[in-house]
Design an enzyme around this catalytic site. Structure first.
Site, mmCIF file in Angstrom:
data_model
loop_
_atom_site.group_PDB
_atom_site.id
_atom_site.type_symbol
_atom_site.label_atom_id
_atom_site.label_comp_id
_atom_site.label_asym_id
_atom_site.label_seq_id
_atom_site.Cartn_x
_atom_site.Cartn_y
_atom_site.Cartn_z
ATOM 1 N N ASP A 1 -10.015 3.015 1.919
ATOM 2 C CA ASP A 1 -10.157 2.375 3.240
ATOM 3 C C ASP A 1 -10.804 3.344 4.242
ATOM 4 O OD1 ASP A 1 -9.101 -0.183 2.768
ATOM 5 O OD2 ASP A 1 -7.046 0.498 3.066
ATOM 6 N N LYS B 1 0.802 -1.230 0.000
ATOM 7 C CA LYS B 1 0.000 0.000 0.000
ATOM 8 C C LYS B 1 0.842 1.292 0.000
ATOM 9 C CE LYS B 1 -4.243 -1.796 2.024
ATOM 10 N NZ LYS B 1 -5.280 -1.616 3.050
HETATM 11 P P1 NAP Z 1 -0.381 -2.394 11.336
HETATM 12 O O1 NAP Z 1 -0.022 -1.321 10.382
HETATM 13 O O2 NAP Z 1 0.561 -3.508 11.564
HETATM 14 O O3 NAP Z 1 -0.721 -1.693 12.745
HETATM 15 C C1 NAP Z 1 -1.081 -2.458 13.858
HETATM 16 C C2 NAP Z 1 -1.370 -1.546 15.039
HETATM 17 O O4 NAP Z 1 -1.838 -2.345 16.130
HETATM 18 C C3 NAP Z 1 -0.158 -0.785 15.543
HETATM 19 O O5 NAP Z 1 -0.592 0.438 16.061
HETATM 20 C C4 NAP Z 1 0.355 -1.705 16.645
HETATM 21 O O6 NAP Z 1 1.060 -1.012 17.656
HETATM 22 C C5 NAP Z 1 -0.940 -2.215 17.226
HETATM 23 N N1 NAP Z 1 -0.787 -3.531 17.857
HETATM 24 C C6 NAP Z 1 -0.511 -4.695 17.215
HETATM 25 N N2 NAP Z 1 -0.471 -5.697 18.115
HETATM 26 C C7 NAP Z 1 -0.686 -5.155 19.324
HETATM 27 C C8 NAP Z 1 -0.747 -5.672 20.648
HETATM 28 N N3 NAP Z 1 -0.587 -6.976 20.891
HETATM 29 N N4 NAP Z 1 -0.981 -4.815 21.659
HETATM 30 C C9 NAP Z 1 -1.157 -3.498 21.427
HETATM 31 N N5 NAP Z 1 -1.106 -2.938 20.200
HETATM 32 C C10 NAP Z 1 -0.885 -3.757 19.157
HETATM 33 O O7 NAP Z 1 -1.742 -3.113 10.900
HETATM 34 P P2 NAP Z 1 -2.988 -2.425 10.125
HETATM 35 O O8 NAP Z 1 -2.822 -2.615 8.669
HETATM 36 O O9 NAP Z 1 -3.171 -1.063 10.673
HETATM 37 O O10 NAP Z 1 -4.199 -3.396 10.557
HETATM 38 C C11 NAP Z 1 -4.674 -3.388 11.879
HETATM 39 C C12 NAP Z 1 -5.978 -4.198 11.988
HETATM 40 O O11 NAP Z 1 -6.998 -3.576 11.202
HETATM 41 C C13 NAP Z 1 -5.864 -5.634 11.490
HETATM 42 O O12 NAP Z 1 -6.620 -6.455 12.349
HETATM 43 C C14 NAP Z 1 -6.516 -5.584 10.115
HETATM 44 O O13 NAP Z 1 -7.098 -6.831 9.741
HETATM 45 C C15 NAP Z 1 -7.610 -4.549 10.370
HETATM 46 N N6 NAP Z 1 -8.047 -3.868 9.130
HETATM 47 C C16 NAP Z 1 -9.381 -3.939 8.820
HETATM 48 C C17 NAP Z 1 -9.827 -3.315 7.676
HETATM 49 C C18 NAP Z 1 -11.285 -3.386 7.331
HETATM 50 O O14 NAP Z 1 -11.640 -3.106 6.179
HETATM 51 N N7 NAP Z 1 -12.144 -3.725 8.260
HETATM 52 C C19 NAP Z 1 -8.936 -2.614 6.846
HETATM 53 C C20 NAP Z 1 -7.571 -2.555 7.206
HETATM 54 C C21 NAP Z 1 -7.155 -3.200 8.363
HETATM 55 P P3 NAP Z 1 2.637 -0.639 17.508
HETATM 56 O O15 NAP Z 1 2.702 0.588 16.644
HETATM 57 O O16 NAP Z 1 3.059 -0.405 18.888
HETATM 58 O O17 NAP Z 1 3.286 -1.846 16.851
#
Ligand code: NAP
Length: 291
Positions: free
Chosen positions: A111, A75
């Protein structure tokens, strides 16, 4: 199953570029929509390893495709391969939809806009003037926070395990929009104030996602109440532990299927110029998620 005997010399091709893409629900959702509107389009998954990203994006132009979705891990890195970006995609720093117009490839981020449309349609929530708490500051949080700010949210609080990431995102929003964004430490007292003062609380972390379904973000749930909207970007399971805990306190809850649906609907509308058949797409998604 898609009826491939209907593909002809005039069929327009869309697809999804990611790595991996085998588990994407987008082909089911878009092909069901094309079929329902009898559009001569097809949507195909394209597994593209990072080393081939530029070539794959150039192929969208070379093969006269209508466009493509872009997913993890491309992305951000897709941006230098494109000719134009919308202001929102540029602020978010990520593209999930490419639209080919002649020889030009335009990058969109549907998104965050999909999230806003889900809030409007499914939560009857209009962000203008509202206070929001966002848990997490990764890629999805960025899309959600920027679009909330562009939609007129007043205060956006960002709580993240890694505070610097939240501070950086808060800076981008405050500098480029009229919203007041602030990073808050993930500590009991600051989260108590943030939860109490928020109209909307959004989980953008993967906590609670299958198979770790017992997980949830550690926030003061006892302060949630009727009148607040609590949104989990996770959609598998469809009712997460986070949603259960918020619902028990009287808050309205939504899962991330709506965001997934509407980001797809917006991409569909950009590629075809037709209104997306929302209910057809929703049913296709629900069925795909069930398997
Ligand atoms: P990402 O860029 O890897 O970001 C993950 C975020 O979650 C970061 O802020 C990370 O904190 C935090 N995090 C991860 N594990 C954690 C834990 N165990 N405890 C506390 N904080 C934690 O991932 P993303 O692309 O943003 O996706 C995040 C979620 O959104 C996923 O579940 C994905 O499936 C979902 N999502 C859904 C849609 C939809 O259309 N519904 C679209 C996109 C994403 P740090 O910065 O400290 O690592």
């Amino acid at each position: 199953m898609l009826d491939s005997s209907k593909i002809s010399g005039t069929t327009r091709v869309c697809g999804i570029i990611g790595f991996p893409v085998e588990h994407s629900f987008s082909p089911a959702m878009h092909n069901a929509a094309f079929k329902a509107l009898e559009l001569d389009y097809v949507y195909v998954p394209f597994p593209v390893a990072p080393a081939f990203l530029a070539e794959a994006v150039a192929a969208v132009r070379a093969l006269s495709m209508a466009g493509a979705n872009v997913t993890v891990p491309h992305k951000k890195n897709v941006i230098p391969c494109l000719d134009k970006l919308t202001p929102a995609a540029s602020l978010i720093g990520a593209v999930n939809t490419i639209v080919r117009r002649g020889e030009e490839l335009c990058g969109y981020n549907t998104d965050g806009a999909g999230f806003i449309r889900s809030l409007n349609e499914e939560g009857q929530f209009i962000p203008g003037g509202k206070n929001v708490l966002i848990l997490g500051s990764g890629g999805a949080a960025r899309a959600v926070a920027v679009e909330l700010a562009l939609a007129g949210a007043d205060k956006i609080l960002l709580a993240n395990r890694t505070m610097e990431r939240a501070s950086e995102l808060a800076g981008v929003i405050t500098m480029n929009t009229s919203a007041k964004a602030q990073a808050v430490p993930w500590l009991k007292l600051s989260l108590e104030k943030a939860v109490e003062s928020s109209d909307l609380v959004v989980n953008t972390t993967p906590m609670g996602m299958y198979p770790h379904v017992e997980g949830y973000p550690d926030i003061p749930y006892e302060l949630l109440r009727d009148g607040q909207l609590v949104y989990d970007l996770v959609y598998n399971p469809t009712r997460t532990a986070f949603m259960e805990k918020a619902s028990a306190k009287g808050a309205m809850v939504l899962n991330g299927l709506g965001m997934l649906l509407y980001q797809g609907a917006l991409a569909f509308e950009l590629w075809t110029g037709c209104n997306a058949p929302i209910e057809v797409m929703r049913r296709a998604l629900q069925e795909a998620v069930r398997f």
